[in-house]
Design an enzyme around this catalytic site. Structure first.
Site, PDB file in Angstrom:
ATOM      1  N   LYS A  49       0.857  -1.195   0.000  1.00 49.00           N
ATOM      2  CA  LYS A  49       0.000   0.000   0.000  1.00 49.00           C
ATOM      3  C   LYS A  49       0.892   1.243   0.000  1.00 49.00           C
ATOM      4  O   LYS A  49       1.906   1.285   0.700  1.00 49.00           O
ATOM      5  CB  LYS A  49      -0.887  -0.021   1.261  1.00 49.00           C
ATOM      6  CG  LYS A  49      -1.679   1.268   1.512  1.00 49.00           C
ATOM      7  CD  LYS A  49      -2.741   1.498   0.473  1.00 49.00           C
ATOM      8  CE  LYS A  49      -3.420   2.866   0.650  1.00 49.00           C
ATOM      9  NZ  LYS A  49      -4.260   3.226  -0.505  1.00 49.00           N
ATOM     10  N   LEU A  77      -5.216   7.394   1.287  1.00 43.14           N
ATOM     11  CA  LEU A  77      -3.927   6.798   1.676  1.00 43.14           C
ATOM     12  C   LEU A  77      -3.869   6.273   3.116  1.00 43.14           C
ATOM     13  O   LEU A  77      -2.921   6.585   3.858  1.00 43.14           O
ATOM     14  CB  LEU A  77      -2.785   7.820   1.470  1.00 43.14           C
ATOM     15  CG  LEU A  77      -2.490   8.198   0.025  1.00 43.14           C
ATOM     16  CD1 LEU A  77      -1.416   9.300  -0.031  1.00 43.14           C
ATOM     17  CD2 LEU A  77      -2.018   6.983  -0.777  1.00 43.14           C
ATOM     18  N   CYS A 132      -2.161   9.758  -6.865  1.00 43.46           N
ATOM     19  CA  CYS A 132      -3.300   9.539  -5.950  1.00 43.46           C
ATOM     20  C   CYS A 132      -4.292  10.699  -6.084  1.00 43.46           C
ATOM     21  O   CYS A 132      -3.921  11.854  -5.894  1.00 43.46           O
ATOM     22  CB  CYS A 132      -2.831   9.418  -4.505  1.00 43.46           C
ATOM     23  SG  CYS A 132      -4.235   9.261  -3.391  1.00 43.46           S
TER      24      CYS A 132
END
Ligand code: SIN
Length: 315
Positions: A49, A77, A132
């Site tokens: 991740k 996140l 992101c």
């Protein structure tokens, strides 16, 4: 006629993967248990991740939603911080390549994380997430700011000497991909992963007449089946414009072996699975491997290189 023995292993420069199929960062790869399951699975590599310096709880839930045509997320996140991932790798012996995904909240944080990652012998490569779409009130997607991207890569390669990959956002015009490739071709990048989720989509629940996720008033990154054509187009054009030494990892809309075959035909060397992995769980790697091998057997291809990038135009 005897069938050729099929081999779906690949190399990204000196990094060898026993299978071209791996998880996408963000898909069930945050906690110790999730990473241990990936270590034991038949995936060809592990992507962690995307991490930041400090652990993060991420955005308010509900922040992920799935339906038959894909997923929407605004996770923000959530991760356990870079030290957790580096410690996990120290504790676990494995032959599998490990791609540590990092996604600092600023260029300075990313440089700091890269310095830290480069001290670990257990990190095979860093996959730097420049795409992101879900961080509230922080920097915009760096992959969309070509000046910042170029400046950032110059800064990184002043000190970073280990294998580096970049997770890119989707681009929608050929000229943008051409310009990004001109920038990337100047640096010793190992691979690009394209594409991250498509930013700023919305799913609507017509029964409740509302959005389906809480953060950003329902706007989020779109993944899964419906983004496959955009992933294929990005792979196809990056394959055209990138130096041949930079590999492409395809990501977007993979649900079965045919999807993987199509990604490779467009120019990907390997693929990542996100939404479908979240929905199906760890057994997906065995299924996808079997399906891909069966397609290659039927087509009499013995390796990924036999057909990689060979998508034909209609004449
Ligand atoms: C998230 O955690 O918000 C998703 C990460 C990403 O899409 O890069």
């Amino acid at each position: 006629m005897d069938k050729k023995k099929v081999n779906i292993s690949i190399s990204i420069k000196d990094i060898k993967l026993s299978s071209c199929i791996m998880n996408a960062s963000g898909a069930i790869c945050t906690t110790e248990k999730e990473l241990n399951d990936l270590l034991k699975s038949s995936s060809g590599a592990i992507v962690t991740k995307s991490c930041t310096f400090f652990p993060r709880k991420g955005n308010v839930k509900p922040r992920y939603f799935y339906c038959e045509y894909g997923s929407i997320n605004s996770m923000g996140l959530p991760n356990l911080g870079i030290d957790f991932y580096l410690d996990f790798l120290e504790k676990n012996k494995t032959e599998k390549p490990i791609f540590l995904s990092i996604s600092g909240l600023s260029i300075e944080e990313n440089c700091f994380l890269l310095k830290k990652a480069s001290l670990s012998s257990k990190v095979t490569a860093v996959e730097l997430n420049l795409s992101c779409p879900n961080i509230l009130g922080e920097e915009e997607i760096i992959g969309y700011d070509f000046y910042k991207l170029s400046y950032f890569l110059k800064e990184i390669f002043k000190f970073y000497k280990k294998p580096l990959g970049l997770k890119l956002p989707p681009y929608f015009k050929e000229i943008h991909i051409k310009n990004v490739a001109i920038i990337l071709n100047q640096f010793p990048i190992y691979f690009v992963t394209c594409i991250n989720s498509i930013p700023n989509g919305i799913f609507v629940n017509s029964t409740t007449e509302s959005v389906v996720i809480y953060p950003k008033k329902g706007f989020g990154g779109i993944g899964g089946l419906s983004i496959k054509p955009f992933a294929l187009a990005n792979i196809r054009l990056f394959h055209l414009y990138l130096r041949k030494e930079i590999s492409i990892i395809g990501c977007g809309g993979i649900t079965n072996g045919v999807d993987i075959f199509e990604h490779i035909l467009c120019g990907a060397s390997a693929v990542q699975v996100g939404t479908q992995f979240i929905e199906e769980g760890i057994s997906i790697f065995d299924r996808l491997k079997k399906e891909l091998i069966s397609i290659l057997e039927k087509k009499n291809y013995s390796s990924i290189d036999n057909f990689k990038g060979n998508l034909k135009d209609l004449v």
